[in-house]
Every structure is written in structure tokens, then in C-alpha cells.
Scaffold this motif. Structure first.
Motif, PDB file in Angstrom:
ATOM      1  N   ARG A  84      -4.455   4.873  -2.772  1.00 32.23           N
ATOM      2  CA  ARG A  84      -4.113   4.156  -1.459  1.00 32.23           C
ATOM      3  C   ARG A  84      -2.971   3.134  -1.820  1.00 32.23           C
ATOM      4  O   ARG A  84      -1.920   3.221  -0.733  1.00 32.23           O
ATOM      5  N   LYS A  85      -2.674   2.588  -2.649  1.00 37.28           N
ATOM      6  CA  LYS A  85      -1.682   1.751  -3.030  1.00 37.28           C
ATOM      7  C   LYS A  85      -0.393   2.453  -3.271  1.00 37.28           C
ATOM      8  O   LYS A  85       0.808   2.045  -2.658  1.00 37.28           O
ATOM      9  N   ARG A 106      -0.023   5.838  -3.004  1.00 35.36           N
ATOM     10  CA  ARG A 106       0.599   7.184  -2.303  1.00 35.36           C
ATOM     11  C   ARG A 106       0.955   8.254  -3.347  1.00 35.36           C
ATOM     12  O   ARG A 106       0.245   8.446  -4.392  1.00 35.36           O
ATOM     13  N   ASP A 107       1.684   8.923  -3.169  1.00 38.42           N
ATOM     14  CA  ASP A 107       2.334  10.290  -3.895  1.00 38.42           C
ATOM     15  C   ASP A 107       3.438  10.058  -4.808  1.00 38.42           C
ATOM     16  O   ASP A 107       3.899  10.892  -5.291  1.00 38.42           O
ATOM     17  N   THR A 108       3.131   8.898  -5.454  1.00 35.92           N
ATOM     18  CA  THR A 108       4.324   8.481  -6.760  1.00 35.92           C
ATOM     19  C   THR A 108       3.988   8.453  -8.111  1.00 35.92           C
ATOM     20  O   THR A 108       4.609   7.996  -8.876  1.00 35.92           O
TER      21      THR A 108
END
Length: 175
Positions: free
Chosen positions: A153-154, A156-158
Motif C-alpha cells: 500500500r505504501k 506501490r509498484d516500486t
């Protein structure tokens, strides 16, 4: 020539976003990278290239993969020296390598968003922030982890996550 590790995010999971490792090796080799080897089916690639900023390699490999496989693939790249330094900087005890993991961060990751997370929210999991990675221990196993949904959630897609066994095998390949 410098040895690098490329970590592909979200490929070959549940039969989706298929990237056959033989095709991945061929694609990188045909593009001029040398000594291309893969580890497992989850998109771990060791290769040699002329020394350059890892951001340049990320951009080039992402373009190659999109053209070859028809979908975008997020890629994180570390030089052999960066991977070695990351392993040496590990601030947590590796009690059980299969339950210990590293989340490799893309340049877009903002670890500042983790500052407000209370460790009690994800206990008994443990987290330490590194330079461009997160070190994590899941005593109850990754399947029961309370931390990973919070990170998803915090951040994301990183990120892309590898367990310690995979990290150390990749390090042995670049050595």
C-alpha cells in the motif's frame, strides 16, 4: 566490463506475464550484453556490460523487454559491487534465510512514507531500511506476513522482493 544483476518484477507469477528465461537470455545477448545467466524462473539475470549508470541499464532493458514480450516489465538493476555492499550492510540477523527477504527499491520509491508505520502494526515481522533496499524478516513465513500488505500500500509498484537464498546465489554468480 562490469557485472550487473537485473531483477524483473512480477513475471512468471501464476502463469501470467510469461517471460521464458531462455528467451530473456537470448534477448539480452542479442542486444549486446555478455555472460548472460538467469537464476530460477522469477526474472533474476546476471550479465556483463560496459560500466554505466544503472538507471541507463534499467531504461534500456525495460524497452527491450516491452518490445520482446509485449508488456511492460519493471526492472531493478544493481552492479555486482552494489549487491556486495548491500549484503554486507544487512542490519538484521539472518536466522532463517528462506524467511528473510530483501525488497529492492526502484529510484521512484519514497521510503519516507514508511516513517509513520508503527512496528507493532506488523509484529512479529521485522523491517530495516537500507540505502536502496528494505531488509525484512518474516518469522511466521511470507504467507502469513503482516508487513508485505503494508509495504504494498505504501510503496506501490516500486519494489521487487527476493529471499536471502536468492540474493546470496545472485551474489555468488557476480563474484
Amino acid at each position: 566490463m562490469t557485472k550487473y544483476v537485473a531483477l524483473l518484477r512480477g513475471v512468471n507469477v501464476g502463469g501470467h506475464r510469461r517471460v521464458p528465461m531462455a528467451d530473456l537470455r537470448r534477448t539480452l545477448t542479442d542486444s549486446g550484453y555478455t555472460e548472460v545467466r538467469t537464476l530460477l524462473q522469477s526474472g533474476n539475470v546476471v550479465f556483463e556490460a560496459a560500466e554505466q549508470p544503472t538507471a541507463d541499464l534499467v531504461a534500456a532493458i525495460e524497452v527491450l523487454l516491452a518490445a520482446e514480450f509485449g508488456f511492460a516489465v519493471d526492472v531493478m538493476v544493481r552492479s555486482g559491487a552494489e549487491l556486495r555492499a548491500m549484503v554486507a550492510a544487512n542490519p538484521l540477523e539472518v536466522r532463517e534465510p528462506a524467511k528473510f527477504a530483501v525488497a529492492f527499491l526502484s529510484p521512484a520509491a519514497d521510503v519516507g512514507v514508511l516513517a509513520g508505520i508503527d512496528p507493532d502494526d506488523y509484529a512479529p515481522d521485522e523491517l530495516r531500511v537500507g540505502e536502496r533496499e528494505l531488509y525484512m524478516y518474516f518469522p511466521d513465513g511470507l504467507g502469513k506476513a503482516r508487513l508485505t500488505p503494508i509495504l504494498a500500500r505504501k510503496l506501490r509498484d516500486t519494489t521487487t522482493v527476493r529471499n536471502w537464498n536468492t540474493v546470496t546465489k545472485l551474489l555468488a554468480m557476480v563474484e
